[in-house]
Design a protein around this motif. Structure first.
Motif, mmCIF file in Angstrom:
data_model
loop_
_atom_site.group_PDB
_atom_site.id
_atom_site.type_symbol
_atom_site.label_atom_id
_atom_site.label_comp_id
_atom_site.label_asym_id
_atom_site.label_seq_id
_atom_site.Cartn_x
_atom_site.Cartn_y
_atom_site.Cartn_z
ATOM 1 N N LEU A 49 0.651 -1.251 -0.098
ATOM 2 C CA LEU A 49 0.066 -0.097 -0.094
ATOM 3 C C LEU A 49 0.659 1.112 0.058
ATOM 4 O O LEU A 49 0.632 2.309 -0.675
ATOM 5 C CB LEU A 49 -0.866 0.006 1.255
ATOM 6 N N GLU A 82 -8.822 -2.080 -0.655
ATOM 7 C CA GLU A 82 -10.125 -1.248 0.343
ATOM 8 C C GLU A 82 -9.494 0.010 0.367
ATOM 9 O O GLU A 82 -10.448 1.030 0.604
ATOM 10 C CB GLU A 82 -9.683 -2.085 1.750
ATOM 11 N N TYR A 83 -8.180 0.503 0.285
ATOM 12 C CA TYR A 83 -7.946 1.785 0.554
ATOM 13 C C TYR A 83 -8.382 2.670 -0.904
ATOM 14 O O TYR A 83 -8.778 3.832 -0.415
ATOM 15 C CB TYR A 83 -6.239 1.903 0.451
ATOM 16 N N TYR A 84 -8.377 2.097 -1.949
ATOM 17 C CA TYR A 84 -8.775 2.877 -3.126
ATOM 18 C C TYR A 84 -10.208 2.582 -3.479
ATOM 19 O O TYR A 84 -10.824 3.015 -4.565
ATOM 20 C CB TYR A 84 -7.942 2.625 -4.470
#
Length: 406
Positions: A49, A82-84
Motif C-alpha cells: 500500500l 480497500e484503500y482505493y
C-alpha cells in the motif's frame, strides 16, 4: 513469474491504461514487461500500500484494479483495494482460502465438503499428538505455503522426527521471502485416492462456471511435486467433480476471478477437496486451457477485478489435448546443457532454466526443476493418450539436454 507471463498479455488486451507490478528487486526480473514497477513488497500489505500511495503522489495515477495471481499477494491486494475502494475478494474469502490451510479445511468441513481431516502442530511433540488423531500414513505441510513446498508424507513412526525437521527447516528458510506470518504447520490424514485433478473455476458475483478440468502428475513420494498437467482431464466429463469444485468456491466465498481447486478421486464416485486457492492456477495451466478450450482465462480474471464482465462465457469443446511437463535433470551437478533436441513429439513451446554448474536435486516442490516443455495433440482426445505420455516425453528430452555428474 515463470509460466504466468500471459497474464501481462491479457492485461494489455483488456485495459487501456498502463500496467504496473510490485517488486522488492532493483531492477526486478521481467521489468521489461511492465509500464511501471513499484518498489514494494507484493506480499506485505503495509509495504504494498505504501508503494502504491507513493506512486500516486509522484504521478497522480491511481489503480483501476488490483489483481492477484499468487497466494501470498492476496493480503496485499486486499489492503490496496480497500484503500482505493476497488473490487476485490472479501477479507473472509482471503482468510479461508489456501493462504491458511487450517481455516480453509475447517470452512470446507463446516459446509459438508469432503476434505482430509487435519490437526495443526508446531513441533515434533505436537506432530506426535496430531498423528494420534489422524493416524499414519499422514501428510504434513506448512499451513501458509504453496507450490508443494514443505509438503511430505510420513508412512511410519520411524520417520516422524526427520520429516518434521524437514518441514520446519523448509519453513524457516523460506517464510521471509513470501512475508508469511502464519507459522502453523498442519498434519492431515493421507488421501489415498489415486487420481488428482485441478478444476479452474471462474467466479463473478453469484455466477460460477468451470472452465476446465486438468489431470495432474506428481513426483515420487515422500514429496508431492507437480511434474505435469494435461487439459482436458480424462475426468472432465464427470459432472460431480465440477459440482464439488463449485460448492467449494461458494463455501469459501470466492465471488471474483479464477479459483484453482485441487481434488483427489478414485473415478468411481469418491472424491475429496485437497485445496482451494483464490487465484489463478500456476505452471502454465491457464495457457493449456486457452489453447484447448478457446477461452482466455487470464482475460476473464482481470476483467472480473476491473468489474468489467457481464457474464462468464462458456469454454469451447476441446480442440485436442495439451500438456505441460517439467524438464528434470537427474541428481548431481549439471556439467553441460545441450541444445533442445529435434523430436517427433508435438512440442509447441519450451524453456530451460538450468545452466552448467547448477546442482539438480530430487523433485520436492516447484523449485527443483530445470525447465519445462509444452505439447499439443490437436486431434487427440485425452483417453487416447497414455496417462503419463507428456512426462515420459519430457524425461527423454531432459536426458538428452542435461549432462550431469554424480
Amino acid at each position: 513469474m515463470a509460466l504466468r507471463e500471459r497474464a501481462v498479455a491479457a492485461a494489455l488486451r483488456v485495459h487501456p491504461g498502463p500496467v504496473a507490478t510490485l517488486s522488492t528487486s532493483r531492477p526486478p526480473r521481467g521489468r521489461r514487461y511492465f509500464d511501471h514497477v513499484l518498489h514494494g513488497d507484493p506480499f506485505d500489505p503495509a509495504s504494498a500500500l505504501a508503494a502504491v500511495v507513493e506512486f500516486e503522489k509522484r504521478t497522480g495515477l491511481t489503480p483501476a484494479a488490483v489483481v492477484p495471481f499468487v497466494d501470498p499477494s492476496l493480503g496485499a491486494g486486499l489492503a490496496v483495494a480497500e484503500y482505493y475502494g476497488l473490487p476485490f475478494l472479501s477479507a473472509d474469502a482471503v482468510r479461508h482460502s489456501s493462504v491458511n490451510k487450517d481455516l480453509m479445511k475447517s470452512r470446507l468441513q463446516e459446509h459438508g465438503i469432503p476434505t482430509p481431516r487435519h490437526v495443526p502442530f508446531h513441533d515434533a511433540e505436537g506432530l506426535r499428538a496430531a498423528i494420534a488423531q489422524v493416524g499414519l500414513p499422514c501428510v504434513i505441510k506448512p499451513s501458509g505455503f504453496g507450490g508443494s513446498m514443505g509438503v511430505t508424507l510420513i508412512t511410519d513412526e520411524s520417520r516422524i522426527e526427520d520429516r518434521c525437521a524437514y518441514v520446519m527447516r523448509t519453513f524457516a528458510e523460506n517464510y521471509a521471502d513470501f512475508s508469511i506470518t502464519n507459522h502453523s504447520l498442519q498434519a492431515e490424514e493421507y488421501c489415498d485416492l489415486p487420481y488428482e485433478v485441478s478444476v479452474e473455476v471462474m467466479n463473478h458475483g453469484q455466477e460460477r462456471r468451470v472452465l476446465a478440468v486438468t489431470d495432474k502428475s506428481l513426483g515420487p513420494a515422500p514429496y508431492f511435486a507437480e511434474m505435469g498437467h494435461r487439459v482436458p482431464s480424462v475426468h472432465a466429463g464427470d459432472q460431480e467433480i465440477r459440482k464439488l469444485a463449485l460448492r467449494a468456491c461458494a463455501a469459501v466465498g470466492i465471488d471474483r476471478g479464477i479459483a484453482h481447486v485441487e481434488i483427489r478421486l478414485d473415478g468411481a464416485g469418491r472424491m475429496e477437496v485437497i485445496e482451494i486457492a483464490a487465484r489463478t492456477g500456476g505452471d502454465g495451466i491457464l495457457d493449456l486451457v486457452e489453447r484447448v478450450h478457446g477461452v482466455a482465462p487470464y482475460e476473464l480474471h482481470i476483467r472480473s477485478y476491473l468489474d468489467d464482465l457481464d457474464t462468464i462465457p462458456a469454454p469451447q469443446p476441446p480442440a485436442g489435448t495439451a500438456a505441460l511437463a517439467v524438464l528434470k535433470a537427474r541428481a548431481g551437478r549439471i556439467r553441460e546443457v545441450a541444445p533442445f533436441p529435434a523430436t517427433d513429439a508435438p512440442v509447441v513451446a519450451y524453456d530451460i532454466f538450468a545452466a552448467p554448474g547448477d546442482r539438480s536435486g530430487d523433485p520436492e516442490c516447484y523449485e527443483q526443476r530445470e525447465g519445462y516443455v509444452v505439447l499439443h495433440w490437436p486431434a487427440a482426445e485425452p483417453h487416447t493418450l497414455a496417462a503419463g505420455l507428456h512426462c515420459e516425453i519430457a524425461a527423454d528430452i531432459a536426458r538428452t539436454v542435461f549432462q550431469v555428474e554424480e
